[in-house]
Design an enzyme around this catalytic site. Structure first.
Site, PDB file in Angstrom:
ATOM      1  N   LYS A 112     -10.122  12.029  -6.151  1.00  0.00           N
ATOM      2  CA  LYS A 112      -9.662  11.737  -7.516  1.00  0.00           C
ATOM      3  C   LYS A 112      -9.271  10.263  -7.647  1.00  0.00           C
ATOM      4  O   LYS A 112      -9.098   9.568  -6.633  1.00  0.00           O
ATOM      5  CB  LYS A 112      -8.483  12.641  -7.852  1.00  0.00           C
ATOM      6  N   ARG A 172       4.278  22.433 -11.328  1.00  0.00           N
ATOM      7  CA  ARG A 172       3.451  21.406 -11.954  1.00  0.00           C
ATOM      8  C   ARG A 172       2.282  22.140 -12.604  1.00  0.00           C
ATOM      9  O   ARG A 172       2.318  22.433 -13.786  1.00  0.00           O
ATOM     10  CB  ARG A 172       3.002  20.409 -10.875  1.00  0.00           C
ATOM     11  N   MET A 212       1.802 -13.385 -11.664  1.00  0.00           N
ATOM     12  CA  MET A 212       0.591 -12.653 -12.035  1.00  0.00           C
ATOM     13  C   MET A 212      -0.592 -13.041 -11.146  1.00  0.00           C
ATOM     14  O   MET A 212      -1.379 -12.196 -10.716  1.00  0.00           O
ATOM     15  CB  MET A 212       0.251 -12.942 -13.498  1.00  0.00           C
ATOM     16  N   TYR A 240       9.429 -18.073 -10.094  1.00  0.00           N
ATOM     17  CA  TYR A 240      10.199 -17.686 -11.284  1.00  0.00           C
ATOM     18  C   TYR A 240      11.620 -17.255 -10.915  1.00  0.00           C
ATOM     19  O   TYR A 240      11.836 -16.527  -9.939  1.00  0.00           O
ATOM     20  CB  TYR A 240       9.524 -16.520 -12.000  1.00  0.00           C
TER      21      TYR A 240
END
Ligand SMILES: *Cc1c(COP(=O)(O)O)cnc(C)c1O
Length: 402
Positions: free
Chosen positions: A61, A159, A334, A281
């Site tokens: 999957k 689930r 990023m 940052y």
């Protein structure tokens, strides 16, 4: 794409291929190598482990855990795997195209109104609620053909799956059951990754309380972790996923499964910063010595988890540069990651060299845990932007200035 064009690569001379790859390499900041041979070898290892009386399927999957659905199932099929578990009918259709003779189960069950799609691609829904059982029965009746399906029984995960009680009611309705062909009864472990958890035994006992209700129908309980819980859990079919892709199963890996994925990024530049300088940052990490930093051309935009970054309060993940573990320094951007290469010889840490972010030398599971997640999530987030290469992980990297 023209018919047969996917085979063009095989007709290219090796030198053309190398030149093409070098040109692509030069244009990409990071490179993701996926070894479908290792995936197939891991499947064979697991198959030997469960023995010939048990079917070893493969869970593919989410694009084969990010490794690429088509190439992965082709490799698995060549190794002898013929039963595949996907999450969605759309994934199942891809497997059908690649492996026409495969048995394909759709774990998310029967999506509402989609029965005809399953029938067309010969996909078997893993029926997970009474509504799905009914819809499949009605569809098969209307088509007058008893199509295969699995029944998912919930044994405590809450689930998907019918309750044990509902399974009993289904078993007591032979007319309804005769409208389709039940080819598998399965359940799923909630705590398989924690072998000592008594809940594993409890779930197995609940599942086995159904024995005899669906005579002759194979039973399945085990994902990768379930395979390692022991033969009691193997039943008739196992359906490993993460273990195929080299993810961590248990702390002590008794089978020596092979890593299948390697992410590398190029050094854009090496810079010297004095002690007391903030990096990246937020200046989240400040140097406490004169430091050499290598700035890598990859970041969270390539699927590397931002949470694996480093700060003065909390160390981050490490990467690997030619025999040296190098810690990440500061936040992840990023497109960029800084690593501390102060302790690495200068000729190794140079512009254009590749740094391994995870792979055979830098355990994906450790990187995932530095990011407070699991290797499953690293894998499924793989490379939106990296150059993707299929081949052995040990291949020589193109290095040097560019
Ligand atoms: C994903 C999944 C698997 C495979 O699990 P791994 O932990 O990756 O081995 C097996 N069965 C079900 C129902 C699943 O959802």
């Amino acid at each position: 794409m023209a018919p047969g064009s996917k085979d063009t690569r095989h007709t290219l001379a090796a030198s053309d291929l190398q030149a093409a790859q070098e040109a692509q390499d030069a244009a990409c900041g990071s490179r993701l190598t996926i070894d479908t041979g290792a995936i197939a070898a891991n499947w064979q290892t697991l198959r030997e482990r469960v023995g010939s009386a048990v079917v070893c399927a493969a869970t593919v999957k989410s694009d084969a855990y990010g490794c690429g659905l088509a190439p992965t199932v082709r490799a698995l099929a060549s190794a002898g795997c013929s039963t595949f578990f996907v999450a969605l009918p759309q994934e199942g259709a891809t497997v059908r195209r690649e492996v026409p003779g495969a048995t394909i189960y759709v774990l998310n069950g029967l999506l509402p109104g989609a029965a005809a799609h399953y029938a067309e691609a010969m996909l078997r829904p893993v029926l997970g609620s009474l509504a799905e059982v009914e819809e499949w029965a009605v569809f098969c009746s209307s088509r007058k053909v008893a199509l295969e399906a699995a029944l998912h029984v919930d044994t405590g995960m809450n689930r998907l799956g019918v309750t044990v009680e509902e399974a009993r009611r289904i078993a007591a309705d032979p007319a309804m059951l005769a409208t389709f062909r039940l080819s598998l009864v399965m359940s799923h472990l909630a705590c398989g990754a924690t072998p000592k958890d008594p809940f594993n035994r409890e779930q197995l006992a609940r599942f086995k309380s159904l024995d005899g209700l669906f005579p002759g129908v194979p039973r399945s309980m085990a994902n990768s972790a379930g395979v390692f819980l022991g033969a009691d859990y193997h039943l008739d079919l196992v359906r490993p996923g993460i273990a195929l892709y080299g993810g961590e199963i248990l702390e002590s890996d008794p089978l020596r499964l092979r890593p299948a994925v390697k992410l590398e990024a190029r050094i854009l530049q090496v810079r010297h910063v004095p002690a007391g300088a903030g990096v990246g940052y937020g200046r989240a990490q400040v140097t406490n010595r004169p430091t050499r930093l290598a700035i890598l051309s990859t970041g969270y935009g390539d699927g590397y988890h931002r949470r694996a970054g480093s700060s003065d309060i909390r160390p981050g993940a490490k990467a690997w540069l030619s025999g040296h573990a190098v810690p990440l320094f500061g936040r992840i951007s990023m497109d960029l990651i800084a690593v501390d290469v102060t302790d690495v010889p200068q000729d190794l840490a140079r512009r254009g060299a590749y740094v391994q972010l995870y792979g055979p030398d830098m355990d994906m599971t450790q990187v995932a845990s530095a990011a407070e997640t699991i290797d499953y999530e690293l894998l499924t987030g793989l490379g939106r932007r990296s150059l993707r290469v299929y081949g052995p992980l040990s291949g020589t990297a193109v290095q040097g200035d560019w």
